[in-house]
Design an enzyme around this catalytic site. Structure first.
Site, PDB file in Angstrom:
ATOM      1  N   GLU A  79       0.858  -1.358   0.076  1.00 38.55           N
ATOM      2  CA  GLU A  79      -0.008  -0.014   0.103  1.00 38.55           C
ATOM      3  C   GLU A  79       0.688   1.284  -0.128  1.00 38.55           C
ATOM      4  O   GLU A  79       1.620   1.331   0.775  1.00 38.55           O
ATOM      5  CB  GLU A  79      -0.885   0.103   1.151  1.00 38.55           C
ATOM      6  CG  GLU A  79      -2.048  -1.083   1.334  1.00 38.55           C
ATOM      7  CD  GLU A  79      -2.956  -1.180   0.292  1.00 38.55           C
ATOM      8  OE1 GLU A  79      -3.077  -0.018  -0.525  1.00 38.55           O
ATOM      9  OE2 GLU A  79      -3.567  -2.233  -0.033  1.00 38.55           O
ATOM     10  N   ARG A  89     -17.908  -1.109   5.570  1.00 35.52           N
ATOM     11  CA  ARG A  89     -18.997  -1.774   4.952  1.00 35.52           C
ATOM     12  C   ARG A  89     -19.513  -2.979   5.757  1.00 35.52           C
ATOM     13  O   ARG A  89     -20.584  -3.435   5.612  1.00 35.52           O
ATOM     14  CB  ARG A  89     -18.364  -2.402   3.519  1.00 35.52           C
ATOM     15  CG  ARG A  89     -19.280  -2.837   2.640  1.00 35.52           C
ATOM     16  CD  ARG A  89     -18.538  -3.305   1.269  1.00 35.52           C
ATOM     17  NE  ARG A  89     -17.101  -4.135   1.463  1.00 35.52           N
ATOM     18  CZ  ARG A  89     -17.415  -5.366   1.844  1.00 35.52           C
ATOM     19  NH1 ARG A  89     -18.483  -6.058   2.033  1.00 35.52           N
ATOM     20  NH2 ARG A  89     -16.126  -6.097   2.158  1.00 35.52           N
ATOM     21  N   CYS A 142      -7.526  -2.161   8.322  1.00 30.70           N
ATOM     22  CA  CYS A 142      -6.383  -1.974   7.677  1.00 30.70           C
ATOM     23  C   CYS A 142      -5.724  -0.726   7.537  1.00 30.70           C
ATOM     24  O   CYS A 142      -4.695  -0.053   7.734  1.00 30.70           O
ATOM     25  CB  CYS A 142      -6.126  -2.879   6.460  1.00 30.70           C
ATOM     26  SG  CYS A 142      -6.333  -4.563   6.879  1.00 30.70           S
ATOM     27  N   HIS A 164      -1.229  -5.839   1.547  1.00 30.79           N
ATOM     28  CA  HIS A 164      -2.610  -6.729   1.569  1.00 30.79           C
ATOM     29  C   HIS A 164      -2.139  -7.879   0.444  1.00 30.79           C
ATOM     30  O   HIS A 164      -1.277  -7.815  -0.541  1.00 30.79           O
ATOM     31  CB  HIS A 164      -3.645  -6.012   0.595  1.00 30.79           C
ATOM     32  CG  HIS A 164      -4.663  -5.126   1.784  1.00 30.79           C
ATOM     33  ND1 HIS A 164      -4.802  -3.838   1.898  1.00 30.79           N
ATOM     34  CD2 HIS A 164      -5.487  -5.684   2.716  1.00 30.79           C
ATOM     35  CE1 HIS A 164      -5.712  -3.304   2.659  1.00 30.79           C
ATOM     36  NE2 HIS A 164      -5.975  -4.483   3.219  1.00 30.79           N
TER      37      HIS A 164
HETATM   38  N1  PCA Z   1      -8.134  -7.096   6.278  1.00 29.06           N
HETATM   39  C1  PCA Z   1      -9.094  -6.078   6.509  1.00 29.06           C
HETATM   40  C2  PCA Z   1      -8.828  -5.929   8.135  1.00 29.06           C
HETATM   41  C3  PCA Z   1      -8.136  -7.217   8.827  1.00 29.06           C
HETATM   42  C4  PCA Z   1      -7.774  -7.753   7.550  1.00 29.06           C
HETATM   43  O1  PCA Z   1      -6.791  -8.700   7.376  1.00 29.06           O
HETATM   44  C5  PCA Z   1      -8.845  -4.554   5.834  1.00 29.06           C
HETATM   45  O2  PCA Z   1      -8.480  -4.831   4.758  1.00 29.06           O
HETATM   46  O3  PCA Z   1      -9.358  -3.606   6.262  1.00 29.06           O
END
Ligand code: PCA
Length: 195
Positions: A79, A89, A142, A164
């Site tokens: 990111e 959501r 996140c 991610h």
């Molecule tokens: N993904 C979520 C929160 C925890 C995770 O593993 C997110 O993308 O916000």
């Protein structure tokens, strides 16, 4: 040796596993000159960031790299930016579903990640795992974690980043294999500091 605090999340949204923690926990304890301190964190607004900040106070890491699940993505996605917005959501694991609120009222709209996102993305690709740089970490836990850490560690020597990862095959499609995720994270960690 450099000290890295690396985190993965607990399952959320009705899932029984979270690939981020499954992959983080399989990483070696050292990669080159980097010592990895692994931590599983709750998928909870507020507590996720507080847990990492508390651990960092103990450890004094040179870098913090958080990993999370992004269902629907087909590649590993470092990111680039965290934004000052919570908008859920679905509920977090305590049933909280904030709508359209600032994470830090009056804080900057966004912070760029302070890890070398481009070099990490290239390194993961070079390791043979699909990887593209992402310009939105969403508005759920996140993103809140990334923004909160970038805010807390602004103007310090501690680098902060977020990656991610897609689903594992048993969660749905698109997906990546667990060993591909581990390979991707190892490559990303290796790229944190110039060789
Ligand atoms: N993904 C979520 C929160 C925890 C995770 O593993 C997110 O993308 O916000």
């Amino acid at each position: 040796m450099k000290r890295l605090l690396i985190t993965g999340f607990e399952p959320f949204g009705g899932e029984s596993i979270n690939p981020s923690w499954e992959a983080v926990r399989l990483l070696p304890d050292t990669i080159g000159e980097i010592t990895l301190h692994k931590l599983q964190i709750p998928t909870l607004f507020g507590s996720a960031a507080q847990t990492v900040i508390d651990a960092a106070r103990e450890l004094g890491p040179d870098a913090i790299l958080c990993v999370g699940q992004a269902g629907g993505r087909s590649a590993v996605t470092p990111e680039y930016v965290g934004i000052n917005l919570r908008h859920a959501r679905i509920a977090d694991n305590a049933g909280r579903q904030p709508q359209d609120e600032a994470i830090v009222p009056g804080g900057p709209a966004a912070y760029f990640a302070t890890v070398p996102v481009r070099r990490m993305t290239d390194a993961v690709e070079a390791a043979g795992v699909p990887c593209t740089c992402s310009y939105s970490a969403g508005t759920f836990v996140c993103n809140e974690l990334l923004y909160s850490l970038l805010h807390r560690f602004r103007d310090t020597d501690t680098m902060v980043g977020f990656i991610h990862v897609p689903y594992l095959p048993r969660q749905g499609s698109p997906s990546l294999l667990l060993d591909e995720m581990v390979r991707a994270l190892s490559a990303a960690v290796s790229a944190l500091w110039e060789a």
